[in-house]
Design an enzyme around this catalytic site. Sequence first.
Site, PDB file in Angstrom:
ATOM      1  N   THR A  20       9.373   1.936 -18.076  1.00 51.84           N
ATOM      2  CA  THR A  20       9.980   2.338 -19.356  1.00 51.84           C
ATOM      3  C   THR A  20      11.098   1.392 -19.801  1.00 51.84           C
ATOM      4  OG1 THR A  20      11.560   3.814 -18.284  1.00 51.84           O
ATOM      5  CG2 THR A  20       9.447   4.782 -18.911  1.00 51.84           C
ATOM      6  N   ASP A  52       9.061   4.993 -13.960  1.00 42.27           N
ATOM      7  CA  ASP A  52      10.108   4.062 -13.509  1.00 42.27           C
ATOM      8  C   ASP A  52      11.042   3.738 -14.675  1.00 42.27           C
ATOM      9  OD1 ASP A  52      11.048   2.022 -11.375  1.00 42.27           O
ATOM     10  OD2 ASP A  52      10.811   0.789 -13.169  1.00 42.27           O
ATOM     11  N   TYR A  57      18.198  -0.177 -18.972  1.00 40.69           N
ATOM     12  CA  TYR A  57      17.164  -0.269 -20.009  1.00 40.69           C
ATOM     13  C   TYR A  57      17.649   0.452 -21.273  1.00 40.69           C
ATOM     14  CZ  TYR A  57      14.024  -1.599 -16.137  1.00 40.69           C
ATOM     15  OH  TYR A  57      13.436  -2.207 -15.051  1.00 40.69           O
TER      16      TYR A  57
HETATM   17  N1  LIG Z   1      13.091  -4.187 -11.215  1.00 40.39           N
HETATM   18  C1  LIG Z   1      13.134  -5.080 -12.160  1.00 40.39           C
HETATM   19  O1  LIG Z   1      13.994  -5.983 -12.167  1.00 40.39           O
HETATM   20  C2  LIG Z   1      12.131  -5.004 -13.281  1.00 40.39           C
HETATM   21  C3  LIG Z   1      11.955  -6.088 -14.145  1.00 40.39           C
HETATM   22  C4  LIG Z   1      10.963  -5.977 -15.127  1.00 40.39           C
HETATM   23  C5  LIG Z   1      10.207  -4.799 -15.227  1.00 40.39           C
HETATM   24  N2  LIG Z   1      10.434  -3.759 -14.385  1.00 40.39           N
HETATM   25  C6  LIG Z   1       9.676  -2.486 -14.485  1.00 40.39           C
HETATM   26  O2  LIG Z   1       8.297  -2.756 -14.585  1.00 40.39           O
HETATM   27  C7  LIG Z   1       7.790  -2.165 -15.793  1.00 40.39           C
HETATM   28  C8  LIG Z   1       6.630  -2.966 -16.315  1.00 40.39           C
HETATM   29  O3  LIG Z   1       6.996  -4.279 -16.606  1.00 40.39           O
HETATM   30  P1  LIG Z   1       7.254  -4.792 -18.066  1.00 40.39           P
HETATM   31  O4  LIG Z   1       7.418  -3.617 -18.981  1.00 40.39           O
HETATM   32  O5  LIG Z   1       8.331  -5.799 -17.989  1.00 40.39           O
HETATM   33  O6  LIG Z   1       5.985  -5.607 -18.421  1.00 40.39           O
HETATM   34  P2  LIG Z   1       4.423  -5.382 -18.509  1.00 40.39           P
HETATM   35  O7  LIG Z   1       3.992  -4.063 -18.015  1.00 40.39           O
HETATM   36  O8  LIG Z   1       3.850  -6.579 -17.873  1.00 40.39           O
HETATM   37  O9  LIG Z   1       4.195  -5.518 -20.072  1.00 40.39           O
HETATM   38  C9  LIG Z   1       4.669  -4.574 -20.973  1.00 40.39           C
HETATM   39  C10 LIG Z   1       4.188  -4.925 -22.359  1.00 40.39           C
HETATM   40  O10 LIG Z   1       2.803  -5.125 -22.369  1.00 40.39           O
HETATM   41  C11 LIG Z   1       2.262  -4.678 -23.594  1.00 40.39           C
HETATM   42  N3  LIG Z   1       1.204  -3.691 -23.331  1.00 40.39           N
HETATM   43  C12 LIG Z   1       1.226  -2.644 -22.481  1.00 40.39           C
HETATM   44  N4  LIG Z   1       0.061  -1.968 -22.522  1.00 40.39           N
HETATM   45  C13 LIG Z   1      -0.716  -2.614 -23.405  1.00 40.39           C
HETATM   46  C14 LIG Z   1      -2.018  -2.406 -23.915  1.00 40.39           C
HETATM   47  N5  LIG Z   1      -2.789  -1.405 -23.487  1.00 40.39           N
HETATM   48  N6  LIG Z   1      -2.479  -3.262 -24.829  1.00 40.39           N
HETATM   49  C15 LIG Z   1      -1.717  -4.280 -25.270  1.00 40.39           C
HETATM   50  N7  LIG Z   1      -0.471  -4.519 -24.851  1.00 40.39           N
HETATM   51  C16 LIG Z   1       0.018  -3.699 -23.934  1.00 40.39           C
HETATM   52  C17 LIG Z   1       3.379  -4.076 -24.389  1.00 40.39           C
HETATM   53  O11 LIG Z   1       3.938  -5.066 -25.262  1.00 40.39           O
HETATM   54  P3  LIG Z   1       3.997  -4.832 -26.842  1.00 40.39           P
HETATM   55  O12 LIG Z   1       4.191  -3.366 -27.058  1.00 40.39           O
HETATM   56  O13 LIG Z   1       5.148  -5.638 -27.293  1.00 40.39           O
HETATM   57  O14 LIG Z   1       2.710  -5.365 -27.340  1.00 40.39           O
HETATM   58  C18 LIG Z   1       4.411  -3.782 -23.323  1.00 40.39           C
HETATM   59  O15 LIG Z   1       5.711  -3.751 -23.822  1.00 40.39           O
HETATM   60  C19 LIG Z   1       9.033  -2.119 -16.698  1.00 40.39           C
HETATM   61  O16 LIG Z   1       8.869  -1.254 -17.787  1.00 40.39           O
HETATM   62  C20 LIG Z   1      10.064  -1.666 -15.711  1.00 40.39           C
HETATM   63  O17 LIG Z   1       9.938  -0.291 -15.449  1.00 40.39           O
HETATM   64  C21 LIG Z   1      11.370  -3.864 -13.415  1.00 40.39           C
END
Ligand SMILES: NC(=O)c1ccc[n+]([C@@H]2O[C@H](COP(=O)([O-])OP(=O)(O)OC[C@H]3O[C@@H](n4cnc5c(N)ncnc54)[C@H](OP(=O)(O)O)[C@@H]3O)[C@@H](O)[C@H]2O)c1
Length: 335
Positions: A20, A52, A57
């Site tokens: 999230t 998560d 955030y």
């Molecule tokens: N611990 C850490 O330091 C850390 C760092 C990064 C992330 N995280 C966690 O990991 C989670 C996931 O990583 P993330 O959000 O960075 O990246 P991700 O899951 O790789 O990508 C998220 C983005 O992908 C796109 N998306 C998702 N589902 C889709 C679909 N069905 N079709 C098309 N586009 C889609 C959306 O972008 P659009 O809506 O812009 O198109 C979304 O914002 C985070 O939310 C967070 O909870 C943790």
Amino acid sequence: METTRISGIETPVSRIGLGTWAIGGWMWGGTDDDASIETIRKALDSGINLIDTAPVYGFGHSEEVVGRALEGRRNQAVIATKVALEWPDGKPRRNASARRIRTEIEDSLRRLRTDHIDLYQVHWPDDNITAEETAGELEKLRLEGKILSIGVSNYDTGQMDAFRRTAPLASVQSPYNLFERAIDADVLPYARDAGLTVLAYGALCRGLLSGRMRADRSFSGDDLRLSDPKFQPPRYAQYLNAAAALQGFAAERFDKSLLALAIRWILDQGPTIALWGARRPDQLVGVDAAFGWQLTPQDREAIDILLDEHIKDPAGPEFMAPPPSRPASAPGVST
Ligand SMILES: NC(=O)c1ccc[n+]([C@@H]2O[C@H](COP(=O)([O-])OP(=O)(O)OC[C@H]3O[C@@H](n4cnc5c(N)ncnc54)[C@H](OP(=O)(O)O)[C@@H]3O)[C@@H](O)[C@H]2O)c1
């Protein structure tokens, strides 16, 4: 839905977790709370019980939205949040001191509208604070019942060793997806040996592995993809071409989407959970397609060949790391 166990948490946990960060808005070009709440509830309806989040955030906003979405449904969810970043001047930096942890736990419980957090993760290691202090304070919270289980995020194996001398560790959260695989060398085998669950973040590589990313997609405001080295020309074209080749492979070999392949690949790599950052309900369509099949070693080899063919100038996720805290002795820092 495939499930797994996280040590200390009785409920079986879905192997896809809803991430999230984007729901908080910050660094993702804004957010729509109604769509976010609908997305979280749809995730629960689809069998995803792991949510998560993190205080940073949206500077509290993501946790607040999660709390609102889970009103009346708290017992259906496994909440994973984080601790140990502060943002006194609006810019996040690390602070894993006992005092900061005490402040944050109460803020998170209030925002999440709950009396306990299932998995509490140190967001980034803080070299200015001893592992004993950070781990010791989290262990106190666990014994008090405010958290059920302790995790870390962005830790290397040495940092986990030090942490585990003071407190039991259940999980590690690391960047991990088809394009970002550094943990294959160390954190993943370490987790396998130590019985830790790996929460793989950026499962879709910030949308690159969604199957919907296009060369002409524009990003606005504070969207991190404006500075993500993978999204800058000429490298961006290499990643888009690699994604297209993987999409063709997934369709031909399995009759699956790129998104399903990206998630399946993570799940077949070890004791993993894939964190999927959907922020609109339609982005969760097809979640089931990741389950009920497996990649063979030959499939994984074929994938690696495709990646090597297209990605000539790889870049990692390091650009996301927040700066270290200033040493405790520096003026103006309270720990
Ligand atoms: N611990 C850490 O330091 C850390 C760092 C990064 C992330 N995280 C966690 O990991 C989670 C996931 O990583 P993330 O959000 O960075 O990246 P991700 O899951 O790789 O990508 C998220 C983005 O992908 C796109 N998306 C998702 N589902 C889709 C679909 N069905 N079709 C098309 N586009 C889609 C959306 O972008 P659009 O809506 O812009 O198109 C979304 O914002 C985070 O939310 C967070 O909870 C943790």
